[in-house]
Design a protein around this motif. Structure first.
Motif, PDB file in Angstrom:
ATOM      1  N   CYS A  32       0.775  -1.166  -0.091  1.00  0.00           N
ATOM      2  CA  CYS A  32      -0.102  -0.010   0.115  1.00  0.00           C
ATOM      3  C   CYS A  32       0.839   1.233  -0.235  1.00  0.00           C
ATOM      4  O   CYS A  32       0.605   2.398  -0.750  1.00  0.00           O
ATOM      5  N   TYR A  67      -7.590   4.411  -4.803  1.00  0.00           N
ATOM      6  CA  TYR A  67      -7.781   3.539  -3.555  1.00  0.00           C
ATOM      7  C   TYR A  67      -7.426   2.326  -3.849  1.00  0.00           C
ATOM      8  O   TYR A  67      -6.731   1.944  -5.090  1.00  0.00           O
ATOM      9  N   HIS A 125      -8.070  -1.632  -3.274  1.00  0.00           N
ATOM     10  CA  HIS A 125      -8.768  -2.808  -2.925  1.00  0.00           C
ATOM     11  C   HIS A 125      -7.836  -4.053  -2.895  1.00  0.00           C
ATOM     12  O   HIS A 125      -7.688  -4.418  -4.084  1.00  0.00           O
ATOM     13  N   ARG A 153     -11.048  -4.279   1.253  1.00  0.00           N
ATOM     14  CA  ARG A 153     -11.386  -2.812   0.787  1.00  0.00           C
ATOM     15  C   ARG A 153     -10.705  -1.630   1.506  1.00  0.00           C
ATOM     16  O   ARG A 153     -10.563  -1.495   2.662  1.00  0.00           O
ATOM     17  N   ASP A 154     -10.316  -0.770   0.508  1.00  0.00           N
ATOM     18  CA  ASP A 154      -9.383   0.736   1.060  1.00  0.00           C
ATOM     19  C   ASP A 154      -8.336   0.157   2.015  1.00  0.00           C
ATOM     20  O   ASP A 154      -8.226   0.925   3.067  1.00  0.00           O
ATOM     21  N   ASP A 199      -5.469   0.693   1.644  1.00  0.00           N
ATOM     22  CA  ASP A 199      -4.567   1.966   2.017  1.00  0.00           C
ATOM     23  C   ASP A 199      -4.764   2.888   3.033  1.00  0.00           C
ATOM     24  O   ASP A 199      -3.983   3.729   3.379  1.00  0.00           O
ATOM     25  N   ARG A 200      -5.897   3.022   3.438  1.00  0.00           N
ATOM     26  CA  ARG A 200      -6.490   3.688   4.628  1.00  0.00           C
ATOM     27  C   ARG A 200      -6.142   3.281   5.921  1.00  0.00           C
ATOM     28  O   ARG A 200      -6.787   3.598   6.951  1.00  0.00           O
TER      29      ARG A 200
END
Length: 432
Positions: free
Chosen positions: A269, A294, A296, A313-314, A316-317
Motif C-alpha cells: 500500500c 484507492y 482494494h 477494501r480501502d 491503503d487507509r
C-alpha cells in the motif's frame, strides 16, 4: 385457497449466470418465514446461503442437490397461505388420509401445485383409495431417482465425496439407517462396473464447474491478454521479524495476530503511492488506462473449493493493526467458503502468499482487470553478508508480475524495490 409462489434463482454476484444447488435447508411441508435460510448454493465465486423472500409452506423443491441451475429458473414452490386450510383439506382428501396424517416427508404423499417438470410416478388419477399406503414408520426409505422430486438423504461430507467422484446420488439406494446414503455407498457406486481394470488405467473424472471453472477461464484470459513480465528480489527481512516480536508485547497489538503477510500488505500500500501505475487497470474498450486513488487489496487464498481472491477494501487507509485484523477475518472466511461474491470483485492489486506453503517464489498470473501481483515467499534462515561478515539472517524472496502495457520496467522495478526496502527496514515507512 393455495397461493403458490415460485422463487427463482437470483443473481447473487455481478452478472453470474448459473449456480449449483449444494444443500437444501427445507423440505416439502415445512413452514418458512421471511429471510429464513432455505438453500445453500455454489456460484463461480463463492458458496452462498439464500434467504426466503416470503413466508408460507414449502410445496415442492424444483431443483435437486448437485444440480446446476441458470439464474432466473424457479427452484422452490411455496404456498403463501400458511394456514393451508383449503390445500390441506384437498390433499388429505386425495390421499384418503382420514386418520389426519399430513405427508411432510420428502418423496412421500401427494403434492400441491406440483410442477410439470417433476410428475409424480404412479400418482392416482381419480380414485377414492389412497395414492400410497399409510405406513406406521415415521420416516420411509427414500424412493429411487425415477420417482422424481425428492432430495437424496446424505450428509454434507458424503455429498462432497459424491461430487468429487462424479457420482449422482439419485441413482444410489442408501444402506444407512432410514435409507441415508453413506460414504461406502458412494465409493461403491464410483467403482467401475466393467471387468477388472487395466494396469495403469486408474483415474477419476470431476466435472469442471464452480470456482475451478471460473478460475481456469480467468487465468487463460489473463495469460493470453496481458503481456506478463516478472521480476524477482531477495530481501533480508530480519528487522521486520524483530519488529514483529516487539509488537507482541505492545499494548495495542497484544490481542492481534500480526503476520508477515500484514507487513507485506502495508508495504504494498505504501509503495503504490510512489508508483501508482501498479494500481491501475487497462480499459481496452475505452482505450484508456484507469488510475485508482484507492487500493482494494486482493489476497489469493487456497480453499477446499479452489483458489479465491477476496479483497480488503480501502486497504491503503488502514493501519498495520487494522490490516492484520482484516487479513485474519478475510482468510478465515475464505477457508470456510463463506466469502460473499461481492467481496471478490473490483480488486486493484493482489498479493499471493506462497510462503505459507514453504515455497520461495513463483511467477504469478495477473488477476483479470489488475496490472500487478506480488508473490511473497517463505522466510528462511540463510547466510547473508552484513558489514563484510557472513551471518545468519531472515531472508525471503519477492516476485512481481505486471502488465507491460501499463507498467514499464522502470516502474515495476521501482515498486518492487520499495516493497523490499520497507520489509528490510520498516522504519523507512515514515519517509513515504
Amino acid at each position: 385457497m393455495p397461493q403458490l409462489k415460485h422463487f427463482p434463482l437470483p443473481d447473487v454476484g455481478e452478472g453470474l449466470t448459473e449456480a449449483e444447488i449444494l444443500d437444501w435447508k427445507v423440505k416439502p411441508g415445512d413452514e418458512v418465514t421471511v429471510n429464513q435460510i432455505i438453500v445453500e448454493i455454489e456460484t463461480a465465486k463463492a458458496s452462498v446461503e439464500l434467504p426466503c423472500p416470503f413466508a408460507g409452506r414449502v410445496t415442492e423443491l424444483l431443483a435437486e442437490s448437485g444440480q446446476t441451475v441458470e439464474v432466473g429458473t424457479p427452484i422452490i414452490s411455496i404456498d403463501l397461505d400458511p394456514s393451508g386450510t383449503a390445500a390441506e383439506a384437498a390433499a388429505a382428501g386425495e390421499a384418503g388420509e382420514s386418520n389426519g396424517r399430513v405427508a411432510t416427508l420428502v418423496g412421500y404423499g401427494p403434492r400441491t401445485g406440483a410442477s410439470k417438470r417433476r410428475p409424480r410416478k404412479g400418482a392416482a388419477v381419480a380414485a377414492p383409495a389412497p395414492v400410497e399406503p399409510v405406513v406406521p414408520e415415521p420416516a420411509p426409505a427414500p424412493e429411487p431417482a425415477t420417482a422424481g422430486g425428492f432430495v437424496p438423504l446424505a450428509k454434507p461430507p458424503v455429498r462432497k465425496l459424491a461430487k468429487d467422484l462424479g457420482v449422482d446420488l439419485h441413482g444410489i439406494t442408501g444402506s444407512g439407517e432410514g435409507g441415508v446414503i453413506t460414504r461406502d455407498d458412494v465409493q461403491a457406486a464410483a467403482a467401475p462396473a466393467a471387468p477388472a481394470p487395466v494396469a495403469g488405467a486408474r483415474e477419476r473424472r470431476v466435472p469442471i464447474k464452480g470456482v475451478r471453472k471460473a478460475t481456469a477461464q480467468a487465468m487463460v484470459d489473463s495469460a493470453f491478454t496481458a503481456p506478463h513480465v516478472t521480476e524477482f528480489l531477495t530481501v533480508d527481512v530480519t528487522p521486520m521479524m524483530e519488529l514483529r516480536e516487539r509488537l507482541k508485547s505492545h499494548p495495542e497489538f497484544r490481542d492481534v495476530k500480526v503476520t508477515p503477510l500484514a507487513f507485506a500488505a502495508k508495504a504494498v500500500c505504501l509503495a503504490a503511492r510512489r508508483t501508482p501505475d501498479v494500481n491501475a487497470s487497462w480499459d481496452e474498450a475505452a482505450g484508456e488506462i484507469v488510475y485508482k486513488d484507492y487500493i482494494h487489496l486482493g489476497i489469493a487464498a487456497a480453499t477446499p473449493r479452489g483458489l479465491v481472491v477476496p479483497k480488503v477494501r480501502d486497504a491503503d487507509r488502514m493501519s498495520l493493526r487494522e490490516l492484520a485484523e482484516a487479513l485474519d477475518a478475510l482468510t478465515t472466511t475464505a477457508r470456510e467458503g463463506r466469502t460473499a461474491p461481492a467481496d471478490m470483485t473490483n480488486g486493484t492489486i493482489t498479493i499471493t502468499n506462497v510462503g505459507v506453503f514453504g515455497v520461495d517464489t513463483g511467477t504469478p498470473i495477473l488477476n483479470p482487470g489488475e496490472v500487478a501481483i506480488l508473490a511473497f515467499g517463505a522466510i528462511r534462515d540463510m547466510p547473508w553478508v552484513v558489514n563484510g561478515q557472513v551471518v545468519p539472517r531472515k531472508v525471503c524472496q519477492l516476485a512481481l508480475s505486471f502488465d507491460h502495457r501499463v507498467v514499464d520496467g522502470q516502474q515495476g522495478s521501482q515498486f518492487l524495490a520499495d516493497v523490499g526496502a520497507l520489509l528490510a527496514e520498516p522504519s523507512m515507512a515514515i519517509t513515504y
